[in-house]
Enzyme design. Structure first.
Site, short mmCIF file in Angstrom:
data_model
loop_
_atom_site.label_atom_id
_atom_site.label_comp_id
_atom_site.label_asym_id
_atom_site.label_seq_id
_atom_site.Cartn_x
_atom_site.Cartn_y
_atom_site.Cartn_z
N ASP A 255 0.81 -1.18 0.12
CA ASP A 255 -0.08 0.01 0.05
C ASP A 255 0.93 1.31 0.23
O ASP A 255 1.92 1.29 0.38
CB ASP A 255 -0.85 -0.04 1.08
CG ASP A 255 -2.01 1.07 1.17
OD1 ASP A 255 -2.18 1.31 0.09
OD2 ASP A 255 -2.57 1.31 2.24
N ASN B 37 -10.88 -2.27 -5.46
CA ASN B 37 -10.20 -1.24 -6.13
C ASN B 37 -10.64 -0.89 -7.63
O ASN B 37 -10.44 0.05 -8.11
CB ASN B 37 -8.69 -1.88 -6.24
CG ASN B 37 -7.91 -1.87 -5.12
OD1 ASN B 37 -7.10 -2.55 -4.88
ND2 ASN B 37 -7.94 -0.92 -4.12
C1 IPE Z 1 -5.33 -2.71 -0.49
O1 IPE Z 1 -4.78 -1.34 -0.32
C2 IPE Z 1 -5.31 -3.48 -1.76
C3 IPE Z 1 -3.91 -3.64 -2.20
C4 IPE Z 1 -2.89 -3.12 -1.83
C5 IPE Z 1 -3.88 -3.94 -3.60
P1 IPE Z 1 -6.14 -0.32 -0.47
O2 IPE Z 1 -5.51 0.97 -0.47
O3 IPE Z 1 -7.16 -0.53 -1.34
O4 IPE Z 1 -7.03 -0.23 0.87
P2 IPE Z 1 -7.63 0.71 1.74
O5 IPE Z 1 -8.60 1.21 0.75
O6 IPE Z 1 -6.73 1.74 2.32
O7 IPE Z 1 -8.32 -0.08 2.72
C1 IPE Z 2 -1.64 0.51 -3.29
O1 IPE Z 2 -1.39 1.57 -3.49
C2 IPE Z 2 -1.85 -0.08 -4.82
C3 IPE Z 2 -3.12 -0.55 -5.06
C4 IPE Z 2 -4.28 -0.54 -4.18
C5 IPE Z 2 -3.55 -0.90 -6.46
P1 IPE Z 2 -2.39 2.75 -3.29
O2 IPE Z 2 -2.84 3.12 -4.81
O3 IPE Z 2 -3.63 2.40 -2.51
O4 IPE Z 2 -1.83 3.80 -2.67
P2 IPE Z 2 -2.55 5.05 -1.77
O5 IPE Z 2 -2.93 4.12 -0.32
O6 IPE Z 2 -3.43 5.80 -2.29
O7 IPE Z 2 -1.32 5.80 -1.08
MG MG Z 3 -4.24 2.46 -0.47
#
Ligand code: IPE
Ligand code: IPE
Ligand code: MG
Length: 263
Positions: free
Chosen positions: A40, A88
């Protein structure tokens, strides 16, 4: 797992284990059999640098390569990476589109890394909903790595734990309807085997980057007894040194599994 896992015996592998600096008493059981990672913080990494979010995802994909190599060299049996969740899809079309192009391109580009390191590939998640270009690269990667006996690298892609549990319950219910098993025969193994991760050991260590203290619908059944490690580092900044720190900490944990005696 269908094939017996064989850890690497290379000089690199020996050196990497030594670099962890674990004592001989610590070593048995010190390396998790299965590491699961919630990668993340790509978006926040990009924002902090004034970049578009897509640049964060591209940097995140690059950051993964040394982590895969290190896990493989340390004799980790399974590495499961949260790449794209069922939730997502609610992101803007442009971001989802970028990720659905990055994914097959990445698999095409890094396939040789899996082949050279005797790794097996696995997709953990729903196939329905993924573009054909992604499914094609998944299938090619599955095919060319299917006879390997080293680390299983799984991409949790279009993955959600609740969706996985629903699929598992449906498949078990079907087996009951077909007379294959009786309801009273359903045990933990029946359920574990029916999940997308069937055959993999449960994760021993769950790492989440970017500081969030939540599970975000990841491997809810499988992580019942996983040790948790959350770091503030954004995923694109997560380095082998961060992983070594997590592993040293893991090696010092006292896993009791509900019992009183230390391990
Ligand atoms: C979890 O991260 C999913 C992945 C890392 C692919 P998110 O960014 O989607 O999670 P939330 O929304 O902060 O819970
Ligand atoms: C994790 O990084 C990757 C995916 C969930 C695809 P994020 O895109 O969730 O990054 P933040 O949480 O917005 O920083
Ligand atoms: Mg995230």
């Amino acid at each position: 797992m269908s094939k017996t896992f064989t850890p690497p015996q290379t000089e690199d592998a020996r050196r990497e284990l030594e670099a962890l600096g674990l004592s001989k008493d610590q070593l048995p059981g010190a390396i998790p059999r299965h590491i699961a990672i919630i990668m993340d913080g790509n978006g926040r990494w990009a924002k902090a640098k004034g970049y578009d979010r897509s640049k964060g995802h591209a940097a995140g994909a690059e950051a993964l390569i040394p982590i895969i190599k290190l896990c493989c060299n340390l004799g980790v049996e399974a590495l499961t990476l949260y790449t794209f969740s069922t939730e997502n899809w609610t992101r803007p079309n442009s971001e989802v589109g970028f990720l659905m192009e990055l994914c097959p391109e990445y698999l095409r580009r890094e396939r040789q890394l899996l082949i050279d390191n005797n790794m097996r590939f696995r997709h953990v998640g729903k196939r329905e909903g993924l573009p054909q270009t992604v499914l094609d690269e998944i299938d090619t990667t599955l095919e060319v790595t299917k006879d390997h006996t080293g680390m299983t690298m799984s991409l949790a892609l279009n993955y959600g734990s609740r969706a996985e549990i629903i699929d598992a319950v449906q498949s078990i219910a079907q087996r009951v309807t077909d007379g294959d098993i009786k309801p009273q025969d359903i045990d933990e193994t029946t359920i574990s085997d029916a999940l997308y991760t069937g055959g993999l050991p449960d994760p021993d260590l769950l790492i989440r980057t970017a500081g969030e203290m939540r599970l975000s619908n990841y491997l809810l059944w499988q992580i019942s007894y996983a040790e948790l490690w959350v770091t503030d580092a954004y995923w694109p900044d997560f380095s082998c040194d961060h992983l070594r720190e997590a592993l040293r900490n893991f090696a010092g944990r006292n896993r009791r599994f509900g019992a009183v005696e230390p391990r």
